[in-house]
Design an enzyme around this catalytic site. Structure first.
Site, short mmCIF file in Angstrom:
data_model
loop_
_atom_site.label_atom_id
_atom_site.label_comp_id
_atom_site.label_asym_id
_atom_site.label_seq_id
_atom_site.Cartn_x
_atom_site.Cartn_y
_atom_site.Cartn_z
N LYS B 75 0.86 -1.19 0.00
CA LYS B 75 0.00 0.00 0.00
C LYS B 75 0.90 1.24 0.00
O LYS B 75 1.90 1.28 0.71
CB LYS B 75 -0.90 -0.02 1.23
N SER B 150 -9.88 2.20 2.82
CA SER B 150 -8.97 2.94 1.98
C SER B 150 -7.98 2.09 1.20
O SER B 150 -7.43 2.54 0.20
CB SER B 150 -8.18 3.92 2.84
N SER B 174 -10.34 -0.07 6.99
CA SER B 174 -9.69 0.09 5.68
C SER B 174 -9.04 -1.17 5.11
O SER B 174 -8.61 -1.17 3.96
CB SER B 174 -8.65 1.20 5.74
#
Lengths: 476, 481, 105
Positions: B75, B150, B174
């Site tokens: 990420k 997210s 998330s």
């Protein structure tokens, strides 16, 4: 008719090797931004880890001022934007500081007074902004960012600039005695903000102005006195003092409002979620207590008992670590005349170090040399006046005391036979004056002494000479 | 050569059936073929291939590490040395990190090969991946749908099998919410289990790094490598890290007492409810004891979360001031305009909203009513959980109230967006570990089952997931297959 | 001050409040976005206002999810600073300093 009310906030840089929350160096004067690590620069994703030594140093200070030490202490974020504050918040303490509820006794004009210490908390220093380096731009050096500080907040207990300075000096000597700060005011290791207000005695506190970053003891006194005068003028002409932050300008010897700093800021303190509560155990405190060095008050008592010094001299000597160390080093080589040594150091050596703006610890004349001079004086080998001359020369030329005495041939003549011979010669030369003296013209003693001094190029021991002349004149 | 799982890839590499270079090339090829998904912000092809070569060299010398040769996607919230680390924001579009996050460090140390940095909601603020400066990520099950957020890029990539695994972060859901919407496993460990150092902070007391995989065993293998105390993160725990994989395989524990909170199932729509109770039946068949429980105050979770997270974020994001790195506006004639213009141009709408809300919640006069009150509610919620864990081993519920929503559907309705985290935020507030695993489909879109454990009890979450996945094949469903 | 009930009654996030908040947070919001922003912020305040009714008497605020205490670091200095890497964005620096528009004290 106005009473001055002063509280001080003192920022003391702690003498740790590494910063409060990162392992970069705290050295002063390195090339710009070479001591700013990714943590000090607030790179995205970095986290703080607390320096144990800084916590211990704060505890040491707390113990030295009879304060309470929190068993659980919390770090908070103080949020505001400034280029020397990389995170956009300062990690400080708000609720539950490490040290709270302390007090310190100060002595001024023979009277003692207790000043309350509200709290002392740990926080990180900011970097530096330099405004005169580039055209149209300010330059930011973050080497200092993250250096550990304790902020010592006093109660508004001081009533004059002199009291404030006395308190400030005492705090200075405590942090130096503890070895938790180098106390260097020029390099900013020891800085002071003063909150000053006026009131009619017995009434509530008036509105205060905060004077920022005053960086010498002398300026503290000047800044406060200026501010007191300014506020008095305002109040007496029926005006009101603004609650504001002011800067002291030493060149103009005045304070003026800071121009841009934060219009009504709101620091939005909240517990720093990157740091957990710090636990301070009783055991940790008692271990630190055991290792505490001697503090100024205890030292003063010891100087009185051990060296038989006068109260005031013991007070001054013990109030500065440099001074007391200088005195104690010299005392090793002085058999008993400690008061004489103290007098000599306090008047002559301190005088020279003030004149040359040099810390006494950096004096070119070592304590050993001072001990010699004082011993010679007490042995009546040289006069006190000569000792002063030798000291001056030694300070200037960095030559040792014995060499100077030898080269100048200024050893005192204390030999009684020798002095008697000289005295006799003079009396024989001046029979008229001898007769006049015997007839009651006492003043002539000075004349006889002067004549002998002239003959001996001033080396006669004046005390011994006096005795001999008296004896000769009486006996004949 | 479709390698389904991390464990299978590691086995094949170990047996030299495939080289690190071959597997890396294969995944790079898949990534390039799936560009429409928009999973990656940065593809690190060259460094991945170089690293694969090195690892192959090591392997030839029988120098095998626990994850040697495993491709992984990171990420873009994790700092990667010398590589752009954007956090999905224009603010950091030109930011090259000078250091590696601890998670990245540990995964490198374990032998993984980073394929690239995945797309995400800007600064991890969002539940749909639409707030990214780099555009929305698509759900591989249907490109019209969001993958969740997210960590949308990381979830979508694993679901699309263009990366065998990926990292994510979970502040209010998330990891779990996108795992649920994409039909894969997403594990958020206990707060403090995995170091946060180098993970760009959103809300420091809630953020936790975790993983996306296709099954529970894979998560078990990876979790061991990223967990443990980090001297650089004061909030990381010293609790010992067990061998999760061996525990899953070897322990004979199966009769877990599983609690189902009324508050998590009362308002479910029929499809989600049916899927959920079918899963419950499977667990009963395995030997679990099901117990109804209550988590009375979790209904306040989203509200408390929307105070605490913005408050912390408003402070955490102050460092992005355009002075030392990141976006600096050309309209910077004074210090004030440098700050304001850089931050206004660099941050997107949702980030600005949260900063403003957080600033409000911390400001003088409102601190007690908002921030302090929310922290007290947080304690209430944490107590609900700790009381529940006196009676049950694990807590079960759906991960999300519904399947994925369409791109654009909730973009202008922040409240609706916030409520998609309704079942996930409470565990962040309490710092508990939780995992979402696939439990079925609604109209062709995946649904997730959330298993919540007590602090540091990831092993039982993984064990139960492992047992469930032995009985089901939801996790083996591949989009477009 | 301890209650937020009154906030439910009307618009809280008016222009002045937003102005104050943008000053503190160093943001600037274009005039044209203010209405939408203020509506959204009011809705968010309504949502978070729900905590007001929570029975938190006697509850301590929970700043951390786990009951740990702060580990402390030994005072050891590490010299591993690479100023060039830290200042990779050379548009923001001059002679190793970061530069900003001239600050007036």
């Amino acid at each position: 008719m106005w009473e001055t009310v002063i509280g001080l906030e003192i920022h003391v840089q702690l003498a740790t090797d590494s910063k409060l929350f990162s392992s970069s160096s705290t050295n002063f004067g390195s090339e710009q931004n070479t001591q700013a690590s990714i943590i000090d620069l607030a790179m995205p994703g970095v986290l703080p880890v607390l320096n144990k030594k800084a916590v211990n140093m704060a505890i040491m200070f707390g113990l030295a001022v009879d304060a309470k030490i929190a068993d659980k202490s919390i770090f908070a974020r103080k949020n505001y934007f400034y280029p020397d504050l990389p995170k956009g918040y300062q990690i400080s303490q708000y609720e539950l500081p490490v040290v709270y509820d302390g007090e310190l006794e100060i002595n001024l004009d023979g009277k003692s007074k207790t000043i309350g210490i509200t709290r002392a908390h740990l926080e990180e220093d900011a970097g530096k902004s330099i405004h005169d380096l580039f055209d149209g731009e300010s330059a930011i050096d973050l080497n200092r960012a993250g250096t550990p500080l304790i902020e010592i907040v006093s109660e508004p207990d001081m009533r004059s600039a002199r009291e404030a300075v006395t308190y400030l000096k005492k705090i200075h000597s405590i942090v130096k005695s503890l070895g938790i700060s180098d106390g260097n005011m020029e390099e900013g290791s020891f800085r002071c903000d003063a909150n000053v207000s006026l009131r009619k005695p017995g009434e509530d506190f008036g509105i205060r102005a905060e004077i920022k970053n005053i960086n010498s003891f002398r300026f503290v006194e000047h800044a406060i006195n200026y501010e007191v005068g300014r506020q008095q003028d305002i109040l007496e002409s029926g005006g009101a003092v603004n609650q504001e932050t002011r800067l002291y300008d030493p060149k103009k010897d005045e304070t003026r409002p800071m121009r841009s700093k934060e219009e009504a800021n709101d620091y939005r303190y909240f517990p720093d979620p990157d740091l957990l509560p710090v636990e301070i155990t009783k055991k940790q405190i008692s271990e630190i207590k055991k290792s505490l060095p001697e503090l100024p008050d205890a030292k003063k008592e010891r100087f009185i008992l051990e060296y038989g010094l006068k109260n005031d001299d013991a007070e001054i000597l013990s109030s500065s670590l440099d001074l007391s160390e200088y005195f104690e080093k010299a005392s090793i080589n002085v058999s008993s005349k400690f008061q004489l040594l103290a007098n000599f150091i306090l008047s002559e050596v301190v005088g020279l170090s003030n004149k040359h703006s040099l810390d006494i610890s950096k004096s070119p004349v070592t304590p050993d040399e001072i001990a010699k001079l004082v011993t010679y004086v007490s042995d009546e080998k040289i006069s006190i006046k000569q000792a002063k001359e030798v000291l001056n020369e030694s300070w200037q030329n960095k030559t040792n005391v014995d060499k100077i005495i030898k080269s100048k041939n200024i050893e005192q003549i204390s030999n009684i036979d020798l002095l008697s011979d000289e005295a006799k010669k003079i009396l024989e030369k001046h029979p008229k004056e001898v007769q006049d003296y015997k007839n009651g013209k006492d003043k002539l003693m000075g004349f006889f002494v002067g004549q002998v001094m002239k003959e001996t190029q001033g080396k006669a021991n004046p005390k011994a000479l006096n005795e001999i002349l008296h004896k000769l004149l009486k006996g004949e | 050569m479709i390698y389904k799982s991390v464990t299978e890839i590691l086995e094949a590499i170990k047996k030299k059936q495939i080289s690190a270079t071959e597997i890396t090339k294969e995944y790079l090829k898949r990534i390039k073929a799936s560009g429409d998904l928009n999973c990656f912000i940065t593809l690190t092809e060259d460094s991945a291939l170089n690293r694969a070569k090195e690892i192959d060299k090591d392997i030839s010398k029988n120098n095998l590490k626990p994850l040697s040769g495993l491709p992984i996607a990171q990420k873009d919230i994790f700092c990667t040395k010398g590589i752009k680390t954007s956090c999905g924001s224009k603010m950091l579009d030109n930011f090259i990190s000078p250091y590696d996050a601890t998670v990245v460090d540990k995964l490198n140390e374990a032998g993984t090969i980073m394929l690239g940095k995945t797309n995400m909601d800007e600064f991890a603020m969002g539940s749909s991946n639409e707030t990214s400066f780099y555009g929305a990520v698509k759900n591989p099950w249907d490109y019209e749908y969001v993958p969740g957020g997210s960590s949308g890029g990381s979830a979508s990539a694993v679901a699309a099998r263009i990366s065998p695994c990926s990292t994510g972060t979970d502040t209010g859901g998330s990891i779990r919410q996108p795992a649920s919407l994409c039909g894969i496993c997403g594990l958020k460990p206990t707060y403090g289990r995995v170091s946060r150092f180098g993970m760009i902070a959103f809300a420091s007391s809630l953020d936790q790094a975790g993983l996306f995989t296709t099954d529970a065993l894979d998560a078990a293998v990876l979790l061991k490598e990223i967990s443990g105390h980090d001297p650089k993160d004061s909030t990381s725990s010293t609790v010992e890290v067990p061998n999760y994989h061996d525990y899953c395989i070897n322990s004979d524990k199966k009769n877990f007492t599983v609690g189902i909170p009324e508050e998590f199932v009362n308002d479910l729509n029929d499809d989600v409810k049916n899927s959920f109770y079918e899963s419950v039946k499977i667990l009963e068949n395995i030997g679990c004891k099901i117990k109804k429980i209550n988590l009375k105050h979790t209904g306040l979770g989203v509200s408390a979360y929307q105070v605490v997270a913005p408050a912390e974020c408003s402070s955490n994001l102050s460092r992005f001031d355009g002075v030392r790195y990141g976006h600096r506006s050309k309209k910077s004639e004074s210090l004030e305009s440098l700050y304001r213009e850089s931050r206004s141009e660099g941050f997107g709408k949702e980030v600005k909203r949260r900063i403003l809300v957080g600033t409000y919640a911390l400001s003088a006069g409102y601190y007690d009513a908002y921030y302090l009150k929310a922290q007290k509610v947080r304690n209430l919620i944490a107590q609900d959980f700790s009381q529940a864990f006196e009676k049950v081993d694990l807590i079960l519920g759906p991960t999300t109230p519904d399947k994925a929503f369409k791109i654009g559907e909730k973009m202008n309705d922040p409240i609706a967006m916030y409520l998609s985290d309704v079942y996930t935020v409470s565990t962040n507030l309490a710092g508990l570990p939780a995992m979402s695993i696939p439990m079925g489909f609604k109209e062709g879109m995946p649904l997730g089952l959330q298993i919540i454990g007590n602090h540091f009890d990831e092993k039982d979450i993984l064990k139960l997931s492992y047992l469930y996945q032995k009985e089901t094949d939801w996790h083996e469903q591949v989009p477009g297959a | 001050m301890d209650t937020i009930d009154s906030h439910h009654l009307g618009k809280i996030m008016d222009k002045n409040t937003i102005k104050k908040l943008t000053y503190l947070s160093k943001l600037s919001i274009p005039e044209s976005d203010i209405d939408e922003l203020s509506k959204n912020l009011d809705n968010i305040l309504k949502l978070i206002g729900e905590i007001d009714a929570a029975p938190t008497d006697g509850m301590l605020p929970m700043a951390h999810p786990l009951d740990f205490t702060q580990p402390l670091r030994d005072d050891v200095c590490r010299k591993n600073i690479n100023r060039d890497a830290n200042q990779h964005d050379s548009s923001k620096t001059k002679d190793g300093y970061y530069t900003v528009p001239k600050i007036l004290d």
